[in-house]
Design a protein around this motif. Structure first.
Motif, PDB file in Angstrom:
ATOM      1  N   SER A 136      26.780  14.025   7.584  1.00  0.00           N
ATOM      2  CA  SER A 136      26.833  13.371   6.276  1.00  0.00           C
ATOM      3  C   SER A 136      27.777  12.172   6.298  1.00  0.00           C
ATOM      4  N   ASP A 191      25.991   9.371   7.970  1.00  0.00           N
ATOM      5  CA  ASP A 191      25.003   8.763   7.067  1.00  0.00           C
ATOM      6  C   ASP A 191      25.670   7.889   6.009  1.00  0.00           C
ATOM      7  N   ASN A 212      18.277  14.084   5.039  1.00  0.00           N
ATOM      8  CA  ASN A 212      19.142  15.038   5.753  1.00  0.00           C
ATOM      9  C   ASN A 212      19.824  16.038   4.822  1.00  0.00           C
ATOM     10  N   PRO A 213      20.550  15.583   3.786  1.00  0.00           N
ATOM     11  CA  PRO A 213      21.208  16.563   2.903  1.00  0.00           C
ATOM     12  C   PRO A 213      20.221  17.394   2.096  1.00  0.00           C
ATOM     13  N   GLY A 269      19.263   9.212   5.623  1.00  0.00           N
ATOM     14  CA  GLY A 269      20.389   9.371   4.714  1.00  0.00           C
ATOM     15  C   GLY A 269      20.044  10.185   3.481  1.00  0.00           C
ATOM     16  N   ASN A 322      24.988  13.085  -0.104  1.00  0.00           N
ATOM     17  CA  ASN A 322      25.883  13.371   1.019  1.00  0.00           C
ATOM     18  C   ASN A 322      27.294  13.711   0.560  1.00  0.00           C
TER      19      ASN A 322
END
Length: 316
Positions: free
Chosen positions: A66, A69, A286-287, A283, A41
């Protein structure tokens, strides 16, 4: 055995029930997960900040996700890692610290929903009204949407925790790896009917708007794609929308599982694991999902990797 103490300011976290043999493997697993969340992130934030080509509404909204997260993992995992190495009797937390942790937990969860709703709106405008995208998604509009996403979540959670704080406590044991609102108001021996009603209403309202906006947005995008013969538009819509939808479903499934298990006390260990996975899985994924999908981010990472590789080869 649970302790009873009237309005005690020292609470005990039950945490995970791990054996001495599994203590260090579990610690390493969660520690690596936390490092991955932070590296991925923060790396994404740096990439978007450095590359001016990524200073677009979609990527700036992704920065908010981000940040959410990072907040969600940082307020839970470091404390959890320390508690794993402590005996159960020493897993103590002050009431005020527990309230802050509970607020951050609910705030992180709610903000994830509101941010993804706004990101869905951004994709809708980009695909359904591409010629007016720059006019609609101005910097002013982006700021309004971002403030709304964080502000709505803040108000919802502030009322939720306010109803919990007013209760007197007769218990001290938090039946969870970390503090959240449900675990906090379960410490009370008073009537928690209002808490349950407001919690249920706020959850239903948030999920109704969240799921409703997703269904409506993607229905309109689907109609546009089906009626359009523009292959480039359809390809772009498929990539961006599939990425956003996967991220949303991951958050929805992990969150819904946690809500259900909170109502099933016989699955206590499963709920504890689900509470941690609710933070770890989105967490980390997602990225990665957005990074893999984004052509611009992939290109920048390839250039960075290529330049480092050239430097190494030149030194030889």
């Amino acid at each position: 055995m649970e302790n009873y103490s009237y309005n005690s300011f020292i609470l005990q976290l039950e945490g995970f029930s791990v054996t001495k043999d599994s203590m260090y493997p579990v610690f390493c697993l969660f520690f690596i997960s936390y490092i991955l969340i932070m590296v991925l992130n923060l790396g994404l934030l740096v990439i978007i900040f450095v590359d001016k080509n990524l200073h677009q509404p979609m990527y700036l909204l992704l920065c908010n996700l981000s940040v959410s997260d990072i907040i969600g993992s940082t307020h839970i995992l470091p404390r959890l890692l320390a508690d794993i190495l402590r005996p159960p009797s020493e897993r103590l937390i002050s009431y005020y610290e527990c309230v802050v942790q509970a607020f951050t937990t609910q705030f992180f969860s709610s903000t994830s929903h509101t941010l993804l709703m706004i990101m869905a709106f951004d994709r809708y405008v980009a695909i359904c009204n591409p010629l007016h995208y720059a006019v609609i998604m101005t910097n002013k509009m982006l700021i309004k949407l971002t403030v709304s996403a964080w502000g709505v979540a803040f108000v919802f959670v502030w009322i939720l925790l306010g109803l919990t704080i007013r209760l007197n406590r007769c218990r001290t044991l938090i039946m969870n790896p970390y503090c959240d609102n449900a675990s906090l108001f379960k410490l009370s021996c008073e009537d928690i009917f209002i808490n349950n009603v407001y919690g249920l209403i706020s959850t239903v309202v948030l999920l109704t708007f969240s799921i409703g906006s997703m269904v409506l947005t993607y229905a309109k995008i689907t109609v546009v794609c089906l009626t359009s013969k523009n292959k480039s538009l359809n390809s772009k819509a498929l990539k961006t929308c599939s990425t956003h939808l996967v991220v949303y479903l991951i958050m929805l499934i992990t969150g819904f599982t946690l809500v259900v298990l909170h109502r099933l006390p016989q699955y206590l260990d499963s709920r504890k694991l689900s509470a941690i996975l609710f933070v770890i899985i989105p967490g980390i994924l997602n990225p990665i999902i957005y990074g893999v999908q984004s052509k611009e981010i992939r290109k920048l990472l390839f250039e960075i990797f290529q330049s480092k590789l050239c430097l190494k080869l030149c030194k030889r």
